[in-house]
Design a protein around this motif. Structure first.
Motif, PDB file in Angstrom:
ATOM      1  N   ARG A 218      -6.120  30.511   4.182  1.00  0.00           N
ATOM      2  CA  ARG A 218      -5.759  30.031   2.786  1.00  0.00           C
ATOM      3  C   ARG A 218      -4.371  30.404   2.260  1.00  0.00           C
ATOM      4  N   CYS A 219      -3.928  31.435   3.134  1.00  0.00           N
ATOM      5  CA  CYS A 219      -2.468  31.965   2.534  1.00  0.00           C
ATOM      6  C   CYS A 219      -1.222  31.244   3.625  1.00  0.00           C
ATOM      7  N   LEU A 220      -1.582  30.805   4.645  1.00  0.00           N
ATOM      8  CA  LEU A 220      -0.556  30.183   5.434  1.00  0.00           C
ATOM      9  C   LEU A 220       0.170  29.034   4.906  1.00  0.00           C
ATOM     10  N   SER A 221      -0.417  28.005   4.274  1.00  0.00           N
ATOM     11  CA  SER A 221       0.275  26.827   3.791  1.00  0.00           C
ATOM     12  C   SER A 221       1.482  27.186   2.990  1.00  0.00           C
ATOM     13  N   SER A 222       1.483  28.314   2.063  1.00  0.00           N
ATOM     14  CA  SER A 222       2.721  28.370   1.471  1.00  0.00           C
ATOM     15  C   SER A 222       3.847  29.160   2.152  1.00  0.00           C
ATOM     16  N   LEU A 223       3.436  29.822   3.023  1.00  0.00           N
ATOM     17  CA  LEU A 223       4.542  30.694   3.865  1.00  0.00           C
ATOM     18  C   LEU A 223       5.027  29.666   4.857  1.00  0.00           C
TER      19      LEU A 223
ATOM     20  N   THR B 142     -13.361  23.694  -1.318  1.00  0.00           N
ATOM     21  CA  THR B 142     -13.204  23.860   0.067  1.00  0.00           C
ATOM     22  C   THR B 142     -12.875  22.395   0.728  1.00  0.00           C
ATOM     23  N   SER B 143     -13.717  21.252   0.213  1.00  0.00           N
ATOM     24  CA  SER B 143     -13.662  20.053   0.876  1.00  0.00           C
ATOM     25  C   SER B 143     -12.382  19.339   0.947  1.00  0.00           C
ATOM     26  N   VAL B 144     -11.628  19.842  -0.191  1.00  0.00           N
ATOM     27  CA  VAL B 144     -10.466  19.091  -0.294  1.00  0.00           C
ATOM     28  C   VAL B 144      -9.396  19.119   0.822  1.00  0.00           C
ATOM     29  N   SER B 145      -9.277  20.444   1.222  1.00  0.00           N
ATOM     30  CA  SER B 145      -8.078  21.059   2.024  1.00  0.00           C
ATOM     31  C   SER B 145      -7.991  19.902   3.716  1.00  0.00           C
ATOM     32  N   PRO B 146      -9.361  19.760   4.293  1.00  0.00           N
ATOM     33  CA  PRO B 146      -9.385  18.801   5.326  1.00  0.00           C
ATOM     34  C   PRO B 146      -9.159  17.445   5.034  1.00  0.00           C
ATOM     35  N   LEU B 147      -9.484  16.840   4.134  1.00  0.00           N
ATOM     36  CA  LEU B 147      -9.286  15.541   3.819  1.00  0.00           C
ATOM     37  C   LEU B 147      -7.872  15.240   3.320  1.00  0.00           C
ATOM     38  N   ASN B 148      -7.400  16.143   2.373  1.00  0.00           N
ATOM     39  CA  ASN B 148      -5.934  16.201   2.337  1.00  0.00           C
ATOM     40  C   ASN B 148      -4.967  16.356   3.250  1.00  0.00           C
ATOM     41  N   LEU B 149      -5.470  17.188   4.554  1.00  0.00           N
ATOM     42  CA  LEU B 149      -4.465  17.326   5.563  1.00  0.00           C
ATOM     43  C   LEU B 149      -4.535  15.969   6.314  1.00  0.00           C
ATOM     44  N   ALA B 150      -5.697  14.985   6.278  1.00  0.00           N
ATOM     45  CA  ALA B 150      -5.810  13.709   7.010  1.00  0.00           C
ATOM     46  C   ALA B 150      -4.700  12.771   6.403  1.00  0.00           C
ATOM     47  N   VAL B 151      -4.602  12.912   4.857  1.00  0.00           N
ATOM     48  CA  VAL B 151      -3.678  12.070   4.128  1.00  0.00           C
ATOM     49  C   VAL B 151      -2.359  12.323   4.501  1.00  0.00           C
TER      50      VAL B 151
ATOM     51  N   ILE C  48     -20.605  29.144  -9.355  1.00  0.00           N
ATOM     52  CA  ILE C  48     -19.493  29.424  -8.712  1.00  0.00           C
ATOM     53  C   ILE C  48     -19.398  28.852  -7.414  1.00  0.00           C
ATOM     54  N   VAL C  49     -20.523  28.964  -6.476  1.00  0.00           N
ATOM     55  CA  VAL C  49     -20.573  28.381  -5.393  1.00  0.00           C
ATOM     56  C   VAL C  49     -20.195  26.818  -5.214  1.00  0.00           C
ATOM     57  N   LEU C  50     -20.864  25.853  -5.885  1.00  0.00           N
ATOM     58  CA  LEU C  50     -20.645  24.569  -6.068  1.00  0.00           C
ATOM     59  C   LEU C  50     -19.358  24.321  -6.277  1.00  0.00           C
ATOM     60  N   ILE C  51     -18.711  24.989  -7.059  1.00  0.00           N
ATOM     61  CA  ILE C  51     -17.072  24.632  -7.499  1.00  0.00           C
ATOM     62  C   ILE C  51     -16.225  25.067  -6.203  1.00  0.00           C
ATOM     63  N   THR C  52     -16.532  26.181  -5.507  1.00  0.00           N
ATOM     64  CA  THR C  52     -16.098  26.557  -4.511  1.00  0.00           C
ATOM     65  C   THR C  52     -16.164  25.564  -3.330  1.00  0.00           C
ATOM     66  N   ILE C  53     -17.341  24.929  -3.086  1.00  0.00           N
ATOM     67  CA  ILE C  53     -17.611  23.776  -1.970  1.00  0.00           C
ATOM     68  C   ILE C  53     -16.720  22.777  -2.288  1.00  0.00           C
ATOM     69  N   THR C  54     -16.621  22.318  -3.765  1.00  0.00           N
ATOM     70  CA  THR C  54     -15.865  21.072  -3.915  1.00  0.00           C
ATOM     71  C   THR C  54     -14.423  21.356  -3.542  1.00  0.00           C
TER      72      THR C  54
ATOM     73  N   THR D 241      -5.216  27.938  -2.972  1.00  0.00           N
ATOM     74  CA  THR D 241      -5.008  28.984  -3.751  1.00  0.00           C
ATOM     75  C   THR D 241      -6.405  29.211  -4.766  1.00  0.00           C
ATOM     76  N   PHE D 242      -6.883  28.194  -5.130  1.00  0.00           N
ATOM     77  CA  PHE D 242      -8.241  28.088  -5.976  1.00  0.00           C
ATOM     78  C   PHE D 242      -9.272  28.533  -5.332  1.00  0.00           C
ATOM     79  N   GLN D 243      -9.270  28.282  -3.673  1.00  0.00           N
ATOM     80  CA  GLN D 243     -10.543  28.685  -3.057  1.00  0.00           C
ATOM     81  C   GLN D 243     -10.405  30.047  -2.720  1.00  0.00           C
ATOM     82  N   LEU D 244      -9.102  30.534  -2.677  1.00  0.00           N
ATOM     83  CA  LEU D 244      -8.862  31.963  -2.254  1.00  0.00           C
ATOM     84  C   LEU D 244      -9.154  32.760  -3.514  1.00  0.00           C
ATOM     85  N   ALA D 245      -8.754  32.468  -4.530  1.00  0.00           N
ATOM     86  CA  ALA D 245      -9.022  33.038  -5.871  1.00  0.00           C
ATOM     87  C   ALA D 245     -10.521  33.022  -6.212  1.00  0.00           C
TER      88      ALA D 245
END
Length: 323
Positions: free
Chosen positions: A285-290, A106-115, A98-104, A71-75
């Motif tokens: 970015r929108c599919l997870s909630s649905l 963005t990197s969360v999603s794949p790592l969180n999927l592994a966990v 703005i870009v560096l925050i977005t990069i941070t 959601t944050f990345q989408l925003a």
């Protein structure tokens, strides 16, 4: 001299009008569905915090972290898109933040999927030890590690920005604020390719190993096959989500390749860019909630309740926590 200037204005003004017209139309087309998805994601985030059963269950905490990152990345993507529609000129310092925050994020999603995949693996393969291994404390530590690892990337990016890019804090950006506009050196491009390959290969191996482990148990299980089959499908869903995250990470490379072909004019490049933004950046970015909101029976009832209340009253109605 004045005649040549007037002729140049007559030539370029229709082109500029066409560019701004395309920006306005496609910008509205991109922003409108994203606002709807942001609204739905917000309701899902509220749902995952509204009941103690969600706040005290590790897999729901991991889901909340994934959904928050998406959601944050989408925003942030919507913010950059809106800033690109009118001629808003940002300083390189503002764009870099703005870009560096977005990069941070963005990197969360794949790592969180592994966990999340490992959590399902432990739940199926070690059911008797699951409650001892996957605790609230350990889940919180895992989420902290995910964010810590994700923060390494922007730190390295900051060093590359200072050492290899033409960066001045108060200099005005000459183009759309994006990662490619800041990091265009060969060193940054090679780092981006290497990081993408290492991250998604590592996470892909973790998810595949979890899937095969869960599948093996599902085939040999004499009871509770429905639960193991559901866990296997969940891990498979994580792999699909990982591929969607990979497509988002590769979108910049694909767009750069299309632009280098030189067969598209400026208006056509804008159209292609907005199409990529909708189907490659926004939708994943929108599919997870649905998916989780409608797939998980426990979440579905509460989620639909809050969604109906939000649609009927124009806002979220606070539900009484009975748990």
């Amino acid at each position: 001299m004045s005649n040549s200037t007037g002729q140049q204005i007559n030539i370029t003004m229709p082109d500029m009008f066409q560019v701004y017209l395309v920006k306005g139309l496609y910008g509205a087309f991109c922003v409108s569905p994203s606002i709807v998805f942001l609204y739905i994601n917000g309701i899902m985030l509220f749902t995952l915090r509204s009941k103690s059963v969600f706040r005290e269950t590790p897999r729901y905490l991991l889901l909340y972290n994934l959904l928050f990152a998406d959601t944050f990345q989408l925003a942030m993507g919507q913010l950059l898109l809106i800033l690109s529609l009118p001629p808003v000129f940002l300083t390189q310092y503002t764009c870099a933040i703005i870009v560096l925050i977005t990069i941070t994020v963005t990197s969360v999603s794949p790592l969180n999927l592994a966990v999340m995949s490992l959590e399902r693996y432990v739940a199926v393969c070690f059911p008797l030890r699951h409650s001892a291994i996957v605790t609230i404390k350990n889940t919180g530590v895992s989420i902290g590690v995910v964010w810590a690892l994700s923060s390494i990337n922007p730190l390295i990016r900051s060093i590359l920005l200072v050492l290899y890019e033409t960066f001045s804090a108060d200099q005005i950006m000459q183009q759309f604020c994006a990662m490619d506009a800041l990091f265009y050196s060969i060193v940054s491009q090679e780092y981006d390719k290497s990081l993408t390959a290492v991250t998604f290969t590592s996470v892909g191996i973790v998810i595949l190993c979890s899937y095969f482990g869960v599948t093996t148990v599902a085939r040999s299980a004499s009871s509770d096959k429905a639960s193991t089959t559901k866990a296997r499908n969940t891990v498979l869903l994580h792999m699909i989500q990982l591929l969607l995250c990979l497509s988002t990470s590769l979108s910049g490379i694909l767009m750069g390749y299309i632009y280098r072909l030189g067969t598209l004019n400026r208006t056509a490049r804008l159209v292609v860019g907005y199409i990529f933004f909708i189907f490659v950046v926004t939708l994943p970015r929108c599919l997870s909630s649905l998916i989780y909101g409608l797939r998980d029976q426990t979440i579905r009832l509460v989620f639909l309740h809050h969604l109906r209340c939000a649609l009927w009253t124009g806002g979220l109605s606070l539900a009484t926590d009975k748990h």
